[in-house]
Design a protein around this motif. Sequence first.
Motif, PDB file in Angstrom:
ATOM      1  N   MET A   1      38.669  63.599  52.920  1.00 22.48           N
ATOM      2  CA  MET A   1      38.357  63.563  50.786  1.00 22.48           C
ATOM      3  C   MET A   1      38.841  63.412  50.037  1.00 22.48           C
ATOM      4  SD  MET A   1      36.703  67.923  51.152  1.00 22.48           S
ATOM      5  CE  MET A   1      34.410  66.861  50.974  1.00 22.48           C
ATOM      6  N   ILE A   2      38.439  61.888  49.138  1.00 24.98           N
ATOM      7  CA  ILE A   2      39.395  61.678  48.402  1.00 24.98           C
ATOM      8  C   ILE A   2      38.772  61.662  47.060  1.00 24.98           C
ATOM      9  CG2 ILE A   2      40.882  60.046  49.863  1.00 24.98           C
ATOM     10  CD1 ILE A   2      38.653  57.890  48.542  1.00 24.98           C
ATOM     11  N   ASN A   3      39.743  61.918  46.344  1.00 29.90           N
ATOM     12  CA  ASN A   3      39.278  61.511  44.434  1.00 29.90           C
ATOM     13  C   ASN A   3      37.903  62.821  44.167  1.00 29.90           C
ATOM     14  OD1 ASN A   3      41.456  59.449  44.013  1.00 29.90           O
ATOM     15  ND2 ASN A   3      39.851  58.037  44.041  1.00 29.90           N
ATOM     16  N   GLU A   4      36.863  62.332  44.075  1.00 31.43           N
ATOM     17  CA  GLU A   4      35.789  63.102  42.835  1.00 31.43           C
ATOM     18  C   GLU A   4      35.408  64.233  44.584  1.00 31.43           C
ATOM     19  OE1 GLU A   4      35.655  59.611  42.107  1.00 31.43           O
ATOM     20  OE2 GLU A   4      36.672  60.653  40.272  1.00 31.43           O
ATOM     21  N   GLN A   5      35.312  63.884  45.645  1.00 29.19           N
ATOM     22  CA  GLN A   5      34.986  64.682  46.367  1.00 29.19           C
ATOM     23  C   GLN A   5      35.759  65.224  47.200  1.00 29.19           C
ATOM     24  OE1 GLN A   5      35.338  61.657  50.063  1.00 29.19           O
ATOM     25  NE2 GLN A   5      33.553  60.634  49.725  1.00 29.19           N
ATOM     26  N   ILE A   6      36.966  66.649  46.516  1.00 26.75           N
ATOM     27  CA  ILE A   6      37.232  67.030  46.575  1.00 26.75           C
ATOM     28  C   ILE A   6      37.076  68.288  45.152  1.00 26.75           C
ATOM     29  CG2 ILE A   6      39.651  68.392  45.959  1.00 26.75           C
ATOM     30  CD1 ILE A   6      41.017  65.434  46.542  1.00 26.75           C
ATOM     31  N   LYS A   7      36.173  69.022  46.379  1.00 28.14           N
ATOM     32  CA  LYS A   7      35.328  70.534  45.183  1.00 28.14           C
ATOM     33  C   LYS A   7      36.409  71.789  45.265  1.00 28.14           C
ATOM     34  CE  LYS A   7      31.427  67.633  45.356  1.00 28.14           C
ATOM     35  NZ  LYS A   7      31.734  66.994  43.762  1.00 28.14           N
ATOM     36  N   ASP A   8      37.084  72.315  45.971  1.00 28.82           N
ATOM     37  CA  ASP A   8      38.203  72.962  45.552  1.00 28.82           C
ATOM     38  C   ASP A   8      38.352  73.355  44.048  1.00 28.82           C
ATOM     39  OD1 ASP A   8      38.188  73.805  48.174  1.00 28.82           O
ATOM     40  OD2 ASP A   8      39.765  71.073  48.642  1.00 28.82           O
ATOM     41  N   LYS A   9      38.542  74.498  43.972  1.00 30.04           N
ATOM     42  CA  LYS A   9      39.269  75.206  42.822  1.00 30.04           C
ATOM     43  C   LYS A   9      40.348  75.071  42.523  1.00 30.04           C
ATOM     44  CE  LYS A   9      35.711  78.968  41.994  1.00 30.04           C
ATOM     45  NZ  LYS A   9      35.630  80.108  41.657  1.00 30.04           N
ATOM     46  N   GLU A  10      41.167  75.216  43.364  1.00 30.05           N
ATOM     47  CA  GLU A  10      42.879  75.255  43.352  1.00 30.05           C
ATOM     48  C   GLU A  10      43.699  74.185  44.595  1.00 30.05           C
ATOM     49  OE1 GLU A  10      44.817  78.776  43.210  1.00 30.05           O
ATOM     50  OE2 GLU A  10      45.050  79.177  41.297  1.00 30.05           O
ATOM     51  N   VAL A  11      44.278  73.265  43.961  1.00 35.77           N
ATOM     52  CA  VAL A  11      45.106  72.686  45.343  1.00 35.77           C
ATOM     53  C   VAL A  11      46.457  72.437  45.066  1.00 35.77           C
ATOM     54  CG1 VAL A  11      43.056  70.562  45.507  1.00 35.77           C
ATOM     55  CG2 VAL A  11      44.894  70.549  43.995  1.00 35.77           C
ATOM     56  N   ARG A  12      47.223  72.661  46.214  1.00 31.11           N
ATOM     57  CA  ARG A  12      48.681  72.270  46.275  1.00 31.11           C
ATOM     58  C   ARG A  12      49.188  70.694  46.266  1.00 31.11           C
ATOM     59  NH1 ARG A  12      53.459  76.041  47.144  1.00 31.11           N
ATOM     60  NH2 ARG A  12      51.388  76.966  48.362  1.00 31.11           N
TER      61      ARG A  12
ATOM     62  N   GLU B   1      42.653  68.976  37.114  1.00 30.94           N
ATOM     63  CA  GLU B   1      43.911  68.828  36.930  1.00 30.94           C
ATOM     64  C   GLU B   1      44.830  68.083  38.051  1.00 30.94           C
ATOM     65  OE1 GLU B   1      47.020  72.157  35.618  1.00 30.94           O
ATOM     66  OE2 GLU B   1      45.361  72.969  35.593  1.00 30.94           O
ATOM     67  N   ALA B   2      44.803  67.660  39.460  1.00 26.86           N
ATOM     68  CA  ALA B   2      45.285  67.272  40.040  1.00 26.86           C
ATOM     69  C   ALA B   2      45.179  65.320  39.935  1.00 26.86           C
ATOM     70  CB  ALA B   2      45.248  67.326  41.059  1.00 26.86           C
ATOM     71  N   MET B   3      43.282  65.371  39.912  1.00 29.02           N
ATOM     72  CA  MET B   3      42.359  63.919  39.419  1.00 29.02           C
ATOM     73  C   MET B   3      43.410  63.248  37.894  1.00 29.02           C
ATOM     74  SD  MET B   3      40.458  62.626  41.006  1.00 29.02           S
ATOM     75  CE  MET B   3      40.334  61.093  41.070  1.00 29.02           C
ATOM     76  N   LYS B   4      43.452  64.775  37.339  1.00 34.18           N
ATOM     77  CA  LYS B   4      43.876  63.501  36.027  1.00 34.18           C
ATOM     78  C   LYS B   4      45.245  63.356  36.118  1.00 34.18           C
ATOM     79  CE  LYS B   4      41.551  66.719  32.520  1.00 34.18           C
ATOM     80  NZ  LYS B   4      41.612  67.701  31.667  1.00 34.18           N
ATOM     81  N   ILE B   5      46.080  63.687  37.382  1.00 29.23           N
ATOM     82  CA  ILE B   5      47.700  62.972  37.243  1.00 29.23           C
ATOM     83  C   ILE B   5      47.341  61.775  38.134  1.00 29.23           C
ATOM     84  CG2 ILE B   5      49.775  64.178  38.824  1.00 29.23           C
ATOM     85  CD1 ILE B   5      49.574  67.181  37.350  1.00 29.23           C
ATOM     86  N   ALA B   6      45.838  62.027  39.351  1.00 26.58           N
ATOM     87  CA  ALA B   6      46.496  60.555  39.595  1.00 26.58           C
ATOM     88  C   ALA B   6      45.862  58.975  39.295  1.00 26.58           C
ATOM     89  CB  ALA B   6      45.640  60.657  40.922  1.00 26.58           C
ATOM     90  N   VAL B   7      44.875  60.177  37.904  1.00 19.73           N
ATOM     91  CA  VAL B   7      43.634  58.802  37.363  1.00 19.73           C
ATOM     92  C   VAL B   7      45.148  58.024  36.267  1.00 19.73           C
ATOM     93  CG1 VAL B   7      42.411  58.046  36.103  1.00 19.73           C
ATOM     94  CG2 VAL B   7      42.125  59.598  37.327  1.00 19.73           C
TER      95      VAL B   7
END
Length: 164
Positions: free
Chosen positions: A1-12, A28-34
């Motif tokens: 799974m990549i980018n918007e496909q990740i639907k989990d609430k929390e991630v490491r 937040e993780a997606m913002k950092i990646a962008v």
Amino acid sequence: MINEQIKDKEVRLIGQDGEQLGIMSAREAMKIAVEAELDLVKIAPMAKPPVCKIIDYGKYKYELVRKEKEAKKKQKTVEVKEIRLSPNIETNDLNTKINAAKKFISKGNKVKITLRFRGREMAHVQNSKHILDDFAEELSDIAMVEKAPKLEGRSMSIVLAEKK
């Protein structure tokens, strides 16, 4: 799974340099990646919480394919070579077949020795079993019997494999 496909609430999250950025929400993780102009990829989906990494997805996919190809190159496929004999084979012919079997086994292949019976030879099947036993005995220094002599229809066969 990549980018918007990740639907989990929390991630490491793991950064692009491999450093741990800690546990945070997927947004937040997606913002950092962008911001880094890279992709957020879920590396370990079964972990609690799932592990995501900031990497270039195209490059990551390419590396996976390359590693797979390398692993395939290092694999060795074992072939089963067949040697056919008849119950009334002469000694010299048998020695020739034994030498061929030695070559196959030394190359790492398995050898299936088949003793074929035709017509009236079927009446003397048990008297011919010794041919396969002698064949296996002759190769006992480099090969072991993987499948014992077995009668299947009009043929009796034995499988030899390289000793480890």
